[in-house]
Design a protein around this motif. Structure first.
Motif, short mmCIF file in Angstrom:
data_model
loop_
_atom_site.label_atom_id
_atom_site.label_comp_id
_atom_site.label_asym_id
_atom_site.label_seq_id
_atom_site.Cartn_x
_atom_site.Cartn_y
_atom_site.Cartn_z
N HIS A 1 1.80 1.40 6.44
CA HIS A 1 1.39 1.42 5.03
C HIS A 1 0.99 0.05 4.48
CE1 HIS A 1 0.85 2.73 0.95
NE2 HIS A 1 1.86 2.02 0.50
N ASP B 1 -1.42 4.26 10.33
CA ASP B 1 -2.57 3.83 9.53
C ASP B 1 -3.85 3.73 10.37
OD1 ASP B 1 0.08 2.63 8.30
OD2 ASP B 1 -1.36 2.90 6.67
N HIS C 1 6.47 6.52 6.59
CA HIS C 1 5.20 5.83 6.35
C HIS C 1 5.35 4.46 5.71
CE1 HIS C 1 1.03 5.12 5.69
NE2 HIS C 1 1.16 5.07 4.39
N ASP D 1 -1.25 8.23 7.34
CA ASP D 1 -2.56 7.64 7.04
C ASP D 1 -3.53 7.72 8.22
OD1 ASP D 1 -1.64 7.27 4.51
OD2 ASP D 1 -1.91 5.10 4.47
N ASN E 1 0.64 8.39 2.44
CA ASN E 1 0.18 8.61 1.07
C ASN E 1 -1.26 9.12 1.03
OD1 ASN E 1 -0.18 5.75 1.91
ND2 ASN E 1 -1.36 5.62 0.02
N HIS E 2 -2.07 8.80 2.04
CA HIS E 2 -3.45 9.30 2.04
C HIS E 2 -3.52 10.80 2.32
CE1 HIS E 2 -6.04 5.77 1.39
NE2 HIS E 2 -4.91 5.14 1.70
MN LIG Z 1 -0.49 4.17 3.32
#
Ligand SMILES: [Mn+2]
Length: 234
Positions: free
Chosen positions: A187, A7, A145, A36, A63-64
């Motif tokens: 995350h 992240d 993640h 991320d 997820n990004h």
């Molecule tokens: Mn994330």
């Protein structure tokens, strides 16, 4: 030695180098970024570009990166009757959601790249693994993640959906595999588990969370899996 961080959310390449230096990462060590890299901060695309040339850094998908790919797919599609028809309200909403989630600086930086460089960045993201298994300090770890949604200890990893690795927010009591392998994730910023966890890596029986909230005003953490020692960026 094996190191993990997660992240980074738009961290500048020089700041990433600073974090590696603080952790004592050498040329023979391997660093895993648990997704991320992009969004929220300004330098996500620049950091990805710098990661393209580093053999000792492996970046997993977050997820990004997934959201960016979905939006980019629409942006780079050839204009055909089908692609125009596909640009419906749902796709507009997806782009708006992405911007709400801090995608603006990423799209701005991506726009400024020449087409060849854009291709390199997209290929790098497409090649990102969803998870990796490693052994360090005599123990087994599963890196991903967000954790594993719909977790079933008997299920083979190949059976999960892509999103199962990207969006999980496990409770601190979630045992996963009982620690063998122990999950290492990001995350969910650790302060979300309570103020006492702010700026600290969380160690539970089932998992380790190294997201110290850089995307939300915190500092990135770097953990050595061989020693379980960690540090924050300066
Ligand atoms: Mn994330």
């Amino acid at each position: 030695m094996i190191y993990v961080t997660a992240d980074l959310h738009g961290m500048a390449p020089a700041a990433f180098d600073g974090l590696l230096a603080r952790g004592g990462v050498g040329p023979a060590d391997t660093v895993f970024i648990l997704g991320d890299v992009l969004d929220r901060g300004e330098h996500g695309i620049a950091l990805l570009e710098s990661l393209l040339c580093r053999d000792n850094v492996i970046t997993l998908m977050g997820n990004h990166e997934r959201m960016f790919m979905s939006v980019a797919e629409g942006l780079i599609a050839e204009i055909t009757e089908e692609s125009v028809a596909a640009f419906d309200e749902a796709r507009v909403q997806m782009v708006l959601d992405y911007l709400m989630n801090g995608g603006g600086p990423t799209l701005e930086a991506f726009r400024k790249l020449d087409p060849e460089r854009r291709g390199d960045v997209l290929d790098y993201i497409l090649d990102m693994p969803l998870y990796e298994t490693v052994r360090a300090g005599g123990r087994d770890y599963l890196l991903c993640h967000g954790g594993i949604d719909h977790f079933d200890p008997a299920a083979p990893l190949a059976q999960y959906e892509l999103d199962d690795f990207l969006w999980g927010r496990p409770e601190l009591t979630e045992p996963f595999y009982g620690g063998s392998p122990r999950l290492v994730i990001g995350h969910t910023p650790t302060y979300c588990y309570g103020g006492e966890h702010r700026d600290r890596v969380i160690f539970t029986e089932g998992f380790i969370n190294v997201d110290t909230g850089r995307g939300h005003g915190g500092k990135a953490a770097l953990l050595c899996l061989d020693t379980l020692k960690w540090c924050l960026e300066s």
